[in-house]
Design an enzyme around this catalytic site. Structure first.
Site, mmCIF file in Angstrom:
data_model
loop_
_atom_site.group_PDB
_atom_site.id
_atom_site.type_symbol
_atom_site.label_atom_id
_atom_site.label_comp_id
_atom_site.label_asym_id
_atom_site.label_seq_id
_atom_site.Cartn_x
_atom_site.Cartn_y
_atom_site.Cartn_z
ATOM 1 N N GLU A 43 38.866 44.448 54.952
ATOM 2 C CA GLU A 43 38.040 43.561 55.786
ATOM 3 C C GLU A 43 37.902 44.133 57.198
ATOM 4 O O GLU A 43 36.842 44.073 57.818
ATOM 5 C CB GLU A 43 38.644 42.166 55.823
ATOM 6 C CG GLU A 43 38.557 41.464 54.472
ATOM 7 C CD GLU A 43 39.485 40.256 54.369
ATOM 8 O OE1 GLU A 43 39.688 39.568 55.378
ATOM 9 O OE2 GLU A 43 40.010 40.032 53.272
ATOM 10 N N SER B 16 49.225 35.109 53.446
ATOM 11 C CA SER B 16 48.703 34.003 54.242
ATOM 12 C C SER B 16 49.877 33.254 54.839
ATOM 13 O O SER B 16 50.931 33.141 54.222
ATOM 14 C CB SER B 16 47.887 33.081 53.344
ATOM 15 O OG SER B 16 47.830 31.787 53.913
ATOM 16 N N LYS C 48 48.682 33.881 48.293
ATOM 17 C CA LYS C 48 47.592 34.760 48.733
ATOM 18 C C LYS C 48 48.053 36.174 49.043
ATOM 19 O O LYS C 48 49.121 36.394 49.584
ATOM 20 C CB LYS C 48 46.920 34.200 50.002
ATOM 21 C CG LYS C 48 46.184 32.900 49.790
ATOM 22 C CD LYS C 48 44.731 33.036 49.337
ATOM 23 C CE LYS C 48 43.835 33.936 50.097
ATOM 24 N NZ LYS C 48 43.181 33.298 51.215
ATOM 25 N N LYS D 155 30.883 57.185 78.158
ATOM 26 C CA LYS D 155 32.207 57.602 77.687
ATOM 27 C C LYS D 155 32.947 56.558 76.864
ATOM 28 O O LYS D 155 33.521 56.876 75.821
ATOM 29 C CB LYS D 155 33.057 58.050 78.876
ATOM 30 C CG LYS D 155 32.716 59.488 79.276
ATOM 31 C CD LYS D 155 33.359 59.902 80.552
ATOM 32 C CE LYS D 155 32.461 60.021 81.746
ATOM 33 N NZ LYS D 155 31.027 59.996 81.616
ATOM 34 N N SER E 224 35.803 55.533 87.101
ATOM 35 C CA SER E 224 35.880 55.736 85.651
ATOM 36 C C SER E 224 37.232 56.325 85.256
ATOM 37 O O SER E 224 37.470 56.590 84.075
ATOM 38 C CB SER E 224 34.744 56.653 85.183
ATOM 39 O OG SER E 224 34.734 57.855 85.925
ATOM 40 N N THR F 141 23.820 46.576 39.254
ATOM 41 C CA THR F 141 22.720 46.546 40.217
ATOM 42 C C THR F 141 22.535 45.071 40.535
ATOM 43 O O THR F 141 22.787 44.214 39.661
ATOM 44 C CB THR F 141 21.400 47.123 39.645
ATOM 45 O OG1 THR F 141 20.940 46.255 38.604
ATOM 46 C CG2 THR F 141 21.565 48.531 39.104
ATOM 47 N N HIS F 142 22.157 44.760 41.745
ATOM 48 C CA HIS F 142 22.032 43.355 42.191
ATOM 49 C C HIS F 142 23.328 42.586 41.994
ATOM 50 O O HIS F 142 23.317 41.368 41.838
ATOM 51 C CB HIS F 142 20.898 42.632 41.451
ATOM 52 C CG HIS F 142 19.621 43.416 41.374
ATOM 53 N ND1 HIS F 142 18.625 43.319 42.324
ATOM 54 C CD2 HIS F 142 19.192 44.346 40.483
ATOM 55 C CE1 HIS F 142 17.631 44.136 41.997
ATOM 56 N NE2 HIS F 142 17.959 44.783 40.896
HETATM 57 N N1 ARG Z 1 32.348 59.923 86.674
HETATM 58 C C1 ARG Z 1 31.034 60.441 86.578
HETATM 59 C C2 ARG Z 1 30.489 60.222 85.193
HETATM 60 O O1 ARG Z 1 31.254 59.958 84.342
HETATM 61 C C3 ARG Z 1 31.046 61.893 86.900
HETATM 62 C C4 ARG Z 1 29.752 62.414 87.385
HETATM 63 C C5 ARG Z 1 29.485 61.870 88.736
HETATM 64 N N2 ARG Z 1 28.335 62.470 89.316
HETATM 65 C C6 ARG Z 1 27.710 61.902 90.374
HETATM 66 N N3 ARG Z 1 26.682 62.502 90.824
HETATM 67 N N4 ARG Z 1 28.144 60.791 90.891
HETATM 68 O O2 ARG Z 1 29.309 60.304 84.922
#
Ligand code: ARG
Length: 465
Positions: free
Chosen positions: A294, A281, A287, A329, A27, A159-160
């Site tokens: 958007e 455009s 345009k 994450k 990660s 409205t609408h």
């Molecule tokens: N990179 C892991 C995560 O984002 C960290 C925690 C890892 N823990 C484990 N027991 N492998 O969740």
């Protein structure tokens, strides 16, 4: 396959890992943006270890100094990732070891990446959420200032998407200020819920060396600790809540974007975006496209996707930490980035956009005062249900003759009901219609100015509302 560099958890693993699995498992390419939170957490943890006598004060000082140097490397863009740096926690600890030697191995005593990652995320998100809150307040300030300045501009209220009653343009603007004000309150409350400490929970069962968790909370600016270690390491409700918050706030942005896209069309011509927020455009020279709006509308879908994707991941996880949680994450980061950008762009669009009050006013028509005509009779003592019907008959009469309602004669009105008098002409004023709606929350000048004032007091942190 080579044995590769030593892994943090490598002790009982003898076989080599499939390099594809290594990449799949890692990660670091996204969680490295939490490097500062991770290092701050480790500095506080070093102090807590020393406070309990698990390490000496000298060891603490060496650990903290080493961690500070790792921080400097990140800040200078000099931190070098190495193969085996699975995530930000392993990368920082590996580098600490290179800088200060075997003492680095004491840092993780009693700690797990499970309580560590949950802590890092809370440190990171509370900070980012505070920045987002500041952008949101800036946006509210922009739209409120605009509402104050353009208080005399009238538009059709819909409205609408059908023209309904005349309103003040400022009343329309403030309706979004209120949505965002509620978003701001929700975010402030959410920051409080983010701000509790998981660290000191170990992998799942708790800390084996009776670490002082209140001290840790204080050091790291948390308002308190999480009271159950299993819950501490596996709770990601704060991520789910943030993603919902982000989705709802984007919904509000998307809705005003849709309003303004409609208002900027040739058919409406109420507003014109500044060049800075539109594009041309490549084919049609005439345009001018509201791309900013958007994109804001489109990005709402993206944030919803982050929320629903994460909820799907989250729902099936057994107690306690499971690697699925690593999938928390990217949606969080993406939502933070999208919100941060969207709030600032929305403020930019709203503060630079031109309006065309004459076009707005020209869209008002007498039929939008049909309710006022009914209310005229109500003021003469006729029951509302009846007046509604009579006014409807007047609308039909005008339609049948292909004239505007205000062009009907006094005799026409009198033929519909004897209570109509010469003063019926007073109904045909958009200003009067608007000023009649002077109960709190209405579109009358005094009511709108009162809303604006309440918002400004709140923005100045005077609260009330
Ligand atoms: N990179 C892991 C995560 O984002 C960290 C925690 C890892 N823990 C484990 N027991 N492998 O969740």
């Amino acid at each position: 396959m080579s044995a590769g560099p030593k892994k943090l958890w490598g002790g009982r693993f003898t076989g080599a890992v499939d390099p594809l699995m290594d990449a799949f498992n890692a990660s670091i390419h996204f969680d490295k943006r939490m490097y500062a939170a991770d290092l701050i957490g480790s500095m506080a943890y070093s102090k807590a270890l020393a406070k309990n006598g698990i390490i000496s004060e000298q060891e603490r000082d060496e650990l903290v100094a080493g961690l500070e140097n790792v921080m400097k490397e990140w800040e200078a863009g000099a931190f070098e990732l190495k193969p085996g740096d699975e995530d930000i926690h392993t990368a920082n600890e590996r580098r600490l070891g290179e800088l200060i030697g075997p003492l680095a191995g004491k840092l993780h005593t009693g700690r797990s990446r499970n309580d560590q990652v949950a802590t890092d995320m809370r440190i990171w998100l509370r900070e980012e959420a505070s920045k987002i809150l500041a952008h949101l307040k800036e946006l509210i300030a922009v739209i409120t200032a605009r509402a104050e300045k353009e208080i005399d501009v009238l538009i059709p209220g819909y409205t609408h998407l059908q023209r309904a009653q005349p309103i003040r343009w400022s009343h329309f603007l403030m309706s979004y200020a209120w949505l965002w004000q509620a978003d701001a309150e929700r975010l402030s409350q959410l920051i409080e819920r983010i701000n509790v400490l998981p660290l000191g929970s170990g992998a799942l069962a708790g800390h084996a060396f009776n670490i002082d968790r209140d001290f840790l909370a204080q050091e790291l600016g948390f308002r308190g600790i999480i009271h159950n270690s299993l819950y501490a390491v596996s709770d990601r409700d704060f991520v789910a809540e943030f993603l919902f918050w982000a989705s709802l706030t984007m919904t509000h942005i998307s809705r005003i974007a849709e309003d303004l896209i409609i208002y900027s069309s040739g058919e409406f011509g109420f507003v014109k975006l500044a060049d800075a927020y539109s594009t041309g455009s490549s084919l049609m020279p005439q345009k001018k496209n509201p791309d900013s709006l958007e994109l804001l509308r489109g990005k709402c879908g993206r944030v919803f996707g982050n929320m629903s994707g994460f909820m799907m991941t989250y729902k099936g996880i057994p107690s306690t930490y499971n690697k699925d949680l690593q999938e928390d994450k990217e949606p969080m980061f993406d939502a933070v980035d999208t919100l941060s950008g969207s709030l600032q762009i929305t403020a930019g669009v709203l503060s630079t956009m031109n309006i065309f009050p004459e076009k707005m006013r020209a869209s008002l028509s007498a039929d939008m005062l049909a309710t006022d005509l009914a209310e005229y009779l109500v003021r003469k003592g006729v029951p509302f249900r009846e007046t509604h019907h009579i006014s409807g008959a007047a609308v039909k009469m005008a339609e049948d003759r292909n004239v505007s309602m205000h062009e009907l004669s006094i005799d026409d009105f009198k033929s519909l009901h004897p209570s109509f008098g010469d003063d019926v002409a007073s109904v045909w004023s958009f200003e009067t219609s608007i000023e009649n709606r002077n109960a709190p929350g209405g579109t009358a000048r005094c009511s709108v100015l009162d809303q604006i004032n309440k918002m400004q007091v709140w923005l100045g942190e005077g609260k009330t509302l």
